[in-house]
Design a protein around this motif. Structure first.
Motif, PDB file in Angstrom:
ATOM      1  N   TYR A  48      -3.368  -7.428   1.013  1.00  0.00           N
ATOM      2  CA  TYR A  48      -2.406  -8.613   0.579  1.00  0.00           C
ATOM      3  C   TYR A  48      -2.646  -9.737   1.596  1.00  0.00           C
ATOM      4  O   TYR A  48      -3.033  -9.448   2.483  1.00  0.00           O
ATOM      5  CB  TYR A  48      -0.843  -7.999   0.686  1.00  0.00           C
ATOM      6  CG  TYR A  48      -0.327  -7.762   1.768  1.00  0.00           C
ATOM      7  CD1 TYR A  48       0.306  -8.719   2.770  1.00  0.00           C
ATOM      8  CD2 TYR A  48      -0.515  -6.412   2.438  1.00  0.00           C
ATOM      9  CE1 TYR A  48       0.941  -8.472   3.588  1.00  0.00           C
ATOM     10  CE2 TYR A  48      -0.076  -6.078   3.626  1.00  0.00           C
ATOM     11  CZ  TYR A  48       0.839  -7.060   4.363  1.00  0.00           C
ATOM     12  OH  TYR A  48       1.557  -6.604   5.441  1.00  0.00           O
ATOM     13  N   ARG A  49      -2.019 -10.701   0.843  1.00  0.00           N
ATOM     14  CA  ARG A  49      -2.060 -11.977   1.441  1.00  0.00           C
ATOM     15  C   ARG A  49      -1.066 -12.163   2.774  1.00  0.00           C
ATOM     16  O   ARG A  49       0.052 -12.117   2.513  1.00  0.00           O
ATOM     17  CB  ARG A  49      -1.876 -13.409   0.661  1.00  0.00           C
ATOM     18  CG  ARG A  49      -3.099 -13.794  -0.121  1.00  0.00           C
ATOM     19  CD  ARG A  49      -4.091 -14.523   0.736  1.00  0.00           C
ATOM     20  NE  ARG A  49      -5.549 -14.494   0.289  1.00  0.00           N
ATOM     21  CZ  ARG A  49      -6.684 -14.676   0.871  1.00  0.00           C
ATOM     22  NH1 ARG A  49      -6.392 -14.833   2.206  1.00  0.00           N
ATOM     23  NH2 ARG A  49      -7.736 -14.762   0.359  1.00  0.00           N
ATOM     24  N   LYS A  54       9.797 -10.471   2.060  1.00  0.00           N
ATOM     25  CA  LYS A  54       9.540 -11.638   1.472  1.00  0.00           C
ATOM     26  C   LYS A  54       9.502 -11.534   0.121  1.00  0.00           C
ATOM     27  O   LYS A  54       9.494 -10.377  -0.630  1.00  0.00           O
ATOM     28  CB  LYS A  54       7.785 -11.913   1.828  1.00  0.00           C
ATOM     29  CG  LYS A  54       7.910 -12.159   3.477  1.00  0.00           C
ATOM     30  CD  LYS A  54       6.416 -12.442   3.711  1.00  0.00           C
ATOM     31  CE  LYS A  54       6.029 -12.667   5.386  1.00  0.00           C
ATOM     32  NZ  LYS A  54       4.756 -12.737   5.694  1.00  0.00           N
ATOM     33  N   ALA A  80       5.293  -7.267  -2.905  1.00  0.00           N
ATOM     34  CA  ALA A  80       6.674  -7.305  -2.416  1.00  0.00           C
ATOM     35  C   ALA A  80       7.660  -6.722  -3.833  1.00  0.00           C
ATOM     36  O   ALA A  80       8.585  -6.160  -3.735  1.00  0.00           O
ATOM     37  CB  ALA A  80       7.195  -8.559  -2.252  1.00  0.00           C
ATOM     38  N   ALA A  81       7.074  -7.178  -5.031  1.00  0.00           N
ATOM     39  CA  ALA A  81       7.851  -6.870  -6.069  1.00  0.00           C
ATOM     40  C   ALA A  81       8.109  -5.401  -6.575  1.00  0.00           C
ATOM     41  O   ALA A  81       9.008  -4.925  -7.348  1.00  0.00           O
ATOM     42  CB  ALA A  81       7.259  -7.619  -7.728  1.00  0.00           C
ATOM     43  N   GLY A 118      -0.368  -4.276  -8.726  1.00  0.00           N
ATOM     44  CA  GLY A 118      -0.444  -5.520  -8.362  1.00  0.00           C
ATOM     45  C   GLY A 118       0.441  -6.232  -9.674  1.00  0.00           C
ATOM     46  O   GLY A 118       0.984  -5.408 -10.318  1.00  0.00           O
ATOM     47  N   PRO A 119       0.589  -7.771  -9.490  1.00  0.00           N
ATOM     48  CA  PRO A 119      -0.123  -8.344  -8.887  1.00  0.00           C
ATOM     49  C   PRO A 119       0.604  -8.777  -7.332  1.00  0.00           C
ATOM     50  O   PRO A 119       0.215  -9.450  -6.452  1.00  0.00           O
ATOM     51  CB  PRO A 119      -0.441  -9.650  -9.453  1.00  0.00           C
ATOM     52  CG  PRO A 119       0.536  -9.771 -10.280  1.00  0.00           C
ATOM     53  CD  PRO A 119       1.142  -8.571 -10.759  1.00  0.00           C
ATOM     54  N   ASN A 120       2.169  -8.535  -7.224  1.00  0.00           N
ATOM     55  CA  ASN A 120       2.857  -8.931  -6.095  1.00  0.00           C
ATOM     56  C   ASN A 120       3.330  -7.546  -5.437  1.00  0.00           C
ATOM     57  O   ASN A 120       3.994  -6.986  -6.007  1.00  0.00           O
ATOM     58  CB  ASN A 120       4.148  -9.596  -6.832  1.00  0.00           C
ATOM     59  CG  ASN A 120       5.021 -10.209  -5.699  1.00  0.00           C
ATOM     60  OD1 ASN A 120       4.912  -9.941  -4.561  1.00  0.00           O
ATOM     61  ND2 ASN A 120       6.238 -10.715  -6.041  1.00  0.00           N
ATOM     62  N   ASP A 165       7.538 -13.119  -2.414  1.00  0.00           N
ATOM     63  CA  ASP A 165       6.092 -13.113  -2.908  1.00  0.00           C
ATOM     64  C   ASP A 165       4.915 -12.615  -2.132  1.00  0.00           C
ATOM     65  O   ASP A 165       4.897 -13.486  -0.994  1.00  0.00           O
ATOM     66  CB  ASP A 165       5.804 -14.554  -3.566  1.00  0.00           C
ATOM     67  CG  ASP A 165       4.675 -14.703  -4.449  1.00  0.00           C
ATOM     68  OD1 ASP A 165       4.258 -13.589  -4.794  1.00  0.00           O
ATOM     69  OD2 ASP A 165       4.040 -15.795  -4.397  1.00  0.00           O
ATOM     70  N   VAL A 166       4.317 -11.697  -2.295  1.00  0.00           N
ATOM     71  CA  VAL A 166       3.195 -11.256  -1.376  1.00  0.00           C
ATOM     72  C   VAL A 166       2.103 -10.938  -2.427  1.00  0.00           C
ATOM     73  O   VAL A 166       2.407  -9.844  -2.962  1.00  0.00           O
ATOM     74  CB  VAL A 166       3.632  -9.976  -0.731  1.00  0.00           C
ATOM     75  CG1 VAL A 166       2.782  -9.528   0.116  1.00  0.00           C
ATOM     76  CG2 VAL A 166       4.980 -10.277   0.108  1.00  0.00           C
ATOM     77  N   PRO A 167       1.335 -11.732  -2.446  1.00  0.00           N
ATOM     78  CA  PRO A 167       0.176 -11.524  -3.375  1.00  0.00           C
ATOM     79  C   PRO A 167      -0.659 -10.443  -3.018  1.00  0.00           C
ATOM     80  O   PRO A 167      -1.348 -10.592  -1.881  1.00  0.00           O
ATOM     81  CB  PRO A 167      -0.671 -12.828  -3.446  1.00  0.00           C
ATOM     82  CG  PRO A 167       0.240 -14.179  -2.775  1.00  0.00           C
ATOM     83  CD  PRO A 167       1.272 -13.212  -1.670  1.00  0.00           C
ATOM     84  N   LEU A 168      -1.047  -9.660  -3.929  1.00  0.00           N
ATOM     85  CA  LEU A 168      -1.714  -8.417  -3.572  1.00  0.00           C
ATOM     86  C   LEU A 168      -3.098  -8.885  -3.920  1.00  0.00           C
ATOM     87  O   LEU A 168      -3.535  -9.746  -4.818  1.00  0.00           O
ATOM     88  CB  LEU A 168      -1.644  -7.212  -4.759  1.00  0.00           C
ATOM     89  CG  LEU A 168      -2.221  -5.969  -4.375  1.00  0.00           C
ATOM     90  CD1 LEU A 168      -1.672  -5.151  -3.546  1.00  0.00           C
ATOM     91  CD2 LEU A 168      -2.359  -5.080  -5.889  1.00  0.00           C
TER      92      LEU A 168
END
Length: 618
Positions: free
Chosen positions: A329-330, A152, A123-124, A119-121, A154-157
């Motif tokens: 993920y969200r 996307k 997509a990154a 994490g935390p993103n 920003d994809v919050p893990l």
């Protein structure tokens, strides 16, 4: 000289199983180990955010309650306990247990939680994103929705947990642990660890490890082996299935096992209940684990006494170099409306509703953000119904969006047509489900085993950690890449006309089945009750026939695998992609695939008239 079989009892198949089951397994008869599986993908993810925010202990409350009730008996009877109820905080639960005393040595296993590393993103991660679990099969098309988050920014893990094997469990037991608290070890790992330690196997005793692996698979879902979720339950008195006892695996030194239960408990263990559980959530003839690969082609299931079934014929091999990594993920927001229609003209009613909703959305700019909109019609009105409920079906209007706004626009559209509805339209006045709710999406992936840092820690002084001993679990000494999965129709099908004059019956009249999920995929194992019907089943139930039986639920976007288990008279199917993202990210009403088997069993099939049996009660 080989030791006697080890008796390993299951006290939990999920966090909701009653905590008292641990005490029941410890007191209703003699056992050597009590194991428990408290985790599914979803509760790991749900717990993760709350635990990091300081709003949750991080472990499963039923695991703690079960240990709390059972500590005295466990100590008195010298029973060892291995559970994965530590969830996201196995150390915290282990220290809480250790503080209770009873002179029991407590250990915990770490290494599964990879949130900080992944994490935390999500997509990154870009090209460093772990490969999808099904990517090793070139014939499978991973559902587009499963990787849509790549587009996307920003994809919050939420969570990332690897499925660990039994190596750390074995190290903890060898170091004298009486209770071992784990996080996301594989469902079977506590059972494998118990048998591995008891019989002093090496990590290359693959046939034995594979047998223990399947033993764990058979008892990990608690009452699923003793009469629960059993498609043949209609042949039995319901009073005996109200509170099924939990199973015990008696695992011999060669890895074969007998599945049993305490005599005084309800439910039953016979060849049919064990075949059903054996076929549950498989992916063909090769069953994968972090420690071993199990080959099930020659598996046998034989009743050897009342509520006693022996399982044998399993071969083992080195594990694959990767293990499963469950990433959540969200995923955005979801909402659903449950809307009812009754009786005459139902098909036209639902068509009108869909036209009205879609027309209303055309006038709303916010609605452009709706990424998914489905009108799922559930049920068919009974012919000449005996009550209004039997005349009623409902529409599950299901929608998704990245943000709340578009789904709020859907509410406005629905309100605008509230009094322009079809005749007899109604719904429950509580419409809370229509409000958008954030949801967690699932991405099953692969992770290199050699990159894991799996440890077992023996608690010596729980107050300040002074004297605690941490042991490295290491890695399997050898790996083998995953072979191509078998996929075939029967090699020598018989002419169906040669089997005798055909008669039309429901498949469930002659066959039992069980189905379930593995991420995006659905599996279904089907076997005949009468061995004389085996030639008919293997010849009749081809891949093409299964697609026909699935009807409108089959899509050419999916991929189907089929194999046979001739010793238990079963065919087994995997339908890849049918569950979309899987788990909470699936849009299907039956998101875990559990109802699919009985849907197929309700289909009309042609069987030889000499092989038809009528249902009765034992």
């Amino acid at each position: 000289m080989a030791r006697r079989p080890v008796k390993v009892a299951s006290c939990s198949g999920y966090k909701t199983d009653a905590s008292v089951q641990m005490l029941r397994q410890a007191t209703l008869g003699d056992v050597d180990f009590i194991t428990g599986d408290y985790l599914a993908e979803m509760n790991l993810a749900e717990t993760a955010e709350a635990f990091r925010a300081g709003k949750h202990n991080g472990w499963c409350s039923t695991a703690w309650e079960g240990i709390q009730q059972s500590l005295e008996v466990i100590a008195e009877r010298c029973i060892k306990v291995v559970i994965n109820g530590g969830c996201q905080n196995p150390e915290g639960l282990a220290r809480k247990v250790s503080q209770r005393g009873h002179q029991l040595k407590v250990a915990y296993v770490l290494g599964d939680d990879l949130y900080e590393k992944i994490g935390p993103n999500l997509a990154a991660l870009g090209e460093h994103l772990p490969a999808h679990l099904d990517s090793v099969n070139s014939k499978i098309k991973v559902p587009q929705v499963s990787t849509a988050f790549r587009n996307k920014l920003d994809v919050p893990l939420v969570s990332a947990n690897a499925y660990l094997g039994a190596r750390a469990i074995v190290e903890a037991l060898r170091a004298g642990a009486d209770i071992v608290i784990c996080g996301r070890v594989s469902d079977s790992s506590p059972v494998i660890g118990a048998a591995w330690y008891w019989h002093s196997w090496s990590d290359t005793d693959y046939d034995q490890l594979a047998g223990a692996f399947v033993s764990g698979h058979l008892i990990e879902c608690s009452a699923y082996a003793t009469g629960a979720n059993f498609s043949g339950f209609t042949d039995y008195q319901l009073d005996g299935l109200v509170e099924c006892g939990f199973p015990i695996a008696e695992i011999d030194a060669d890895g074969t096992c007998v599945i049993s239960k305490h005599e005084c408990t309800q439910g039953m263990i016979n060849e049919e209940t064990i075949r059903c559980q054996l076929l549950y959530e498989l992916q063909g003839t090769i069953y994968l684990h972090s420690d071993v690969k199990a080959y099930l082609n020659d598996v046998t299931v034989k009743e050897v006494g009342k509520d006693r079934v022996r399982v044998a014929g399993i071969r083992g091999g080195p594990p694959p170099p990767t293990t499963k990594l469950a990433i959540f993920y969200r995923g955005g927001y979801q909402c659903q409306y449950l809307l009812n229609a009754t009786g005459y003209g139902t098909d036209e009613k639902w068509k009108l509703l869909e036209l009205q909703i879609r027309k209303g959305l055309e006038h709303s700019s916010a609605s452009q953000g709706i990424s998914l909109l489905e009108f799922q019609i559930v049920g068919v009105p009974e012919y000449n119904p005996r009550s209004q409920l039997r005349s009623t079906s409902y529409c599950r209007l299901f929608a998704e969006a990245a943000e709340e706004g578009p789904l709020m626009a859907l509410i406005e559209v629905f309100q605008n047509i509230a009094l322009q509805h079809f005749s007899g339209f109604h719904f429950a006045l509580d419409m809370r489900t229509a409000l958008p709710r954030s949801f967690l999406a699932y991405y099953p992936s692969l992770y290199d085993q050699d990159s894991l840092q799996e440890t077992a820690t023996i608690i010596v002084n729980s107050a300040d950690k002074i004297g605690d001993v941490t042991i490295q679990a290491g890695h399997p000494p050898r790996y083998e890449p995953c072979e191509d999965r078998e996929n075939y129709d029967t090699s020598d099908p018989l002419s169906l006309t040669s089997l005798g004059y055909p008669k039309i019956v429901r498949l469930g009249d002659v066959a039992l089945a069980r189905s379930g999920d593995k991420g995006s995929n659905l599996n279904c194992g089907i076997f005949v009750k009468d061995p004389q019907m085996w030639d008919w089943l293997r010849s009749y139930l081809s891949r093409e026939r299964m697609k026909q039986l699935m009807g409108d639920d089959w899509s050419e976007e999916y991929f189907m695998e089929r194999v046979e288990f001739p010793n238990i008279f079963a065919v087994h199917f995997v339908v890849y992609g049918i569950l979309g993202r899987g788990v909470s990210g699936s849009t299907r009403l039956d998101c875990l695939g559990k109802g699919f088997a009985d849907y197929i069993r309700d289909k009309l099939v042609e069987v030889p008239s000499s092989g038809v049996q009528t249902n009765g009660h034992h």
